[in-house]
Write an enzyme that holds these catalytic residues in place. Structure first.
Site, PDB file in Angstrom:
ATOM      1  N   GLU A 199      43.142  21.241 -44.151  1.00 21.09           N
ATOM      2  CA  GLU A 199      42.522  19.911 -44.065  1.00 21.09           C
ATOM      3  C   GLU A 199      43.145  18.862 -44.989  1.00 21.09           C
ATOM      4  O   GLU A 199      42.557  18.481 -46.005  1.00 21.09           O
ATOM      5  CB  GLU A 199      41.034  20.012 -44.395  1.00 21.09           C
ATOM      6  CG  GLU A 199      40.250  20.836 -43.421  1.00 21.09           C
ATOM      7  CD  GLU A 199      38.737  20.706 -43.643  1.00 21.09           C
ATOM      8  OE1 GLU A 199      38.299  19.997 -44.550  1.00 21.09           O
ATOM      9  OE2 GLU A 199      38.000  21.347 -42.875  1.00 21.09           O
ATOM     10  N   GLU A 390      37.539  27.273 -39.352  1.00 22.39           N
ATOM     11  CA  GLU A 390      36.346  27.153 -40.206  1.00 22.39           C
ATOM     12  C   GLU A 390      35.207  26.580 -39.393  1.00 22.39           C
ATOM     13  O   GLU A 390      35.384  25.607 -38.661  1.00 22.39           O
ATOM     14  CB  GLU A 390      36.571  26.204 -41.402  1.00 22.39           C
ATOM     15  CG  GLU A 390      37.335  26.786 -42.543  1.00 22.39           C
ATOM     16  CD  GLU A 390      37.431  25.837 -43.739  1.00 22.39           C
ATOM     17  OE1 GLU A 390      36.581  24.926 -43.870  1.00 22.39           O
ATOM     18  OE2 GLU A 390      38.360  26.015 -44.533  1.00 22.39           O
TER      19      GLU A 390
END
Ligand code: GAL
Length: 479
Positions: A199, A390
């Site tokens: 990310e 995730e």
């Protein structure tokens, strides 16, 4: 003794393990309307973790400090004043913790490598003991039949590199390349599935624009450069993996969120488009060859203007899979007072979302948003395959004897998995799903309060208890 001190003093407390056999049945759970088989026999089921959030041993065996060591130890910006100095003490309990992955019937253990364990100074001298630790982790996974999937970078930049400008300094492209070469050469014979980065949106946005994550910097210029350099490293790191690891499967991970405008007014529809560019496209479009999302307004043009033309070819990489990470949805509203982007995310409470549909992070439970963002990403013809690397939630947990009954978390997973399956059945190429996360852990600026784990951790004793949500997966994934 205050909590912070206590946590720091429990170093090396071996993890106490409660095995599933010692645990009562899942309370409050109804059967989901799917089975493992519905996802296909090659579908990968995993748990995801990150070095700083679980390892502890922050200065052991030659590890250099990272920006998160500095940020937690030298500022007061962590909600409960805690640090990751000990965290879950995974550095010492990795064997029993990886055994939990196996016990819960997952195929994959996703973990990240701490850059400053390998290069204490960020570049130059390699720390063999750092490499040895990850050899032990990988070897143990292989020994017990769990697939190790490393992420090269999950936010813990060596402090020595931050001292030289960190992600804002263009030299990071070559620092990252050297680091990626070192770890892929070291572990590439043993493990073939790699993710470059976790990310970029989060560590650039929170670390270099908002300043509430390490290194705590603020400012648009810093942010523009950090974001572009992170993108260069996503594809640069991917090329290194491809070159160094024979038969590698190469991915990177992006955070993403379905964005709804608060209403159908034109200005709010535009706000949604801008937030989509800011949260989703900024770190995805350039690396799949679409360039920066300049159609979304001046802000993105400004980033693009700073990029040398010769970078565009380098930004592009043909990833084997895109790691997709999603927790909630976003509702956008125009806000003239927000500099540059001129849009903000309206918090669920302000929109009248019921309390029981809001997680401890303040995020709306939005399984339908998960479905929609998967469909949106499914439209990218450049994305060959996706893996949800995730997804999870934090709710307050209560230990009752040797049990943690967490029906809201169980329900969350049933609803999100159901929506993912719907997207998959409609043709979105999703090859796997990794839960965030195995253990309750250090949740960045939020400290230890929000608990995301399938396994409860008592941070005073390091005792583990598998929650009902862990048992839910164990049952679902049973052969
Ligand atoms: C992700 C991040 C994880 C974890 C999770 C829950 O964005 O990659 O490290 O903190 O959010 O907040």
């Amino acid at each position: 003794m205050n909590r912070r001190k206590f946590i720091q003093n429990t170093s090396k407390a071996g993890s106490l393990l409660i095995l599933p056999s010692g645990i009562s049945q899942i309370s409050n759970s109804t059967n989901p309307n799917f089975t493992k088989t519905d996802f296909g026999k090659d579908f990968k089921w995993g748990v995801a973790t990150a070095s700083y959030q679980i390892e502890g041993a922050w200065d052991e065996d030659g590890k250099g400090p990272s920006i998160w060591d500095t940020f937690t130890q030298n500022t007061n910006r962590i909600k409960d004043g805690s640090t990751g100095n000990v965290a879950c003490d995974f550095y010492h309990s990795y064997k029993s913790d990886i055994q939990l992955v196996k016990d819960l019937n997952f195929d994959v253990f996703r973990f990240s490598i701490s850059w400053s364990r390998i290069f204490p100074e960020g570049t130059g001298q390699v720390n063999q003991k750092g490499l040895d630790f990850y050899h032990r982790v990988i070897d143990h996974c292989l020994e017990i039949g769990v697939e190790p999937w490393p992420t090269i970078y999950h936010w813990d930049l060596p402090q020595a590199l931050e001292d030289r400008g960190g992600w804002v300094n263009r030299d990071i492209i070559s620092w990252f390349e050297d680091y990626s070469s070192e770890v892929t050469r070291a572990f590439g014979d043993k493990t073939k599935k790699w993710m470059v980065m976790n990310e970029a949106a989060s560590f650039c946005g929170a670390g270099y624009l908002g300043g509430f994550h390490a290194p705590g910097k603020r400012g648009f210029k810093k942010f523009y450069d950090a974001a572009h350099h992170a993108n260069m490293c996503q594809s640069g790191g991917a090329r290194v993996i491809r070159n160094e690891v024979q038969d590698a499967i190469v991915g990177t991970t992006i955070s993403c969120s379905w964005i709804d405008p608060i209403d159908q007014k034109e200005k709010n529809i535009l706000a949604a488009k801008k937030l989509d560019a800011f949260l989703n496209r900024l770190y995805l479009d350039p690396i799949v060859g679409r360039g920066y999302p300049t159609d979304a307004g001046k802000f993105f043009e400004k980033i693009a203007e700073r990029v040398p033309d010769s970078d565009y070819e380098k930004l592009k990489f043909d990833f084997d899979f895109m790691g997709v990470q999603n927790y909630s949805r976003t509702v956008a509203k125009k806000a003239f007072y927000i500099p540059v982007v001129k849009a903000f995310q309206v918090p669920p409470k302000k929109r009248g979302v019921p309390e029981d549909q809001i997680t401890e992070m303040g995020w709306e439970v939005a399984p339908d948003g998960f479905y929609k963002i998967l469909k949106q990403l499914g439209e990218y013809k450049e994305i060959k395959r996706m893996i949800v690397t995730e997804n999870g939630c934090a709710f307050p947990d209560k230990v009752e004897g040797n049990s943690v009954h967490d029906p809201r978390r169980v329900q969350f997973f049933k609803d999100y998995l159901g929506n993912m399956l719907k997207a998959k059945n409609e043709g979105v190429k999703i090859d796997g799903y990794f839960v965030w996360t195995l253990l309750d852990n250090f949740e960045w600026a939020e400290g230890y309060e929000p608990r995301f784990g399938l396994v409860h951790v008592d941070f005073n004793t390091q005792k583990r208890i598998i929650k009902d949500s862990g048992l839910f997966f164990k049952e679902l994934l049973e052969e």
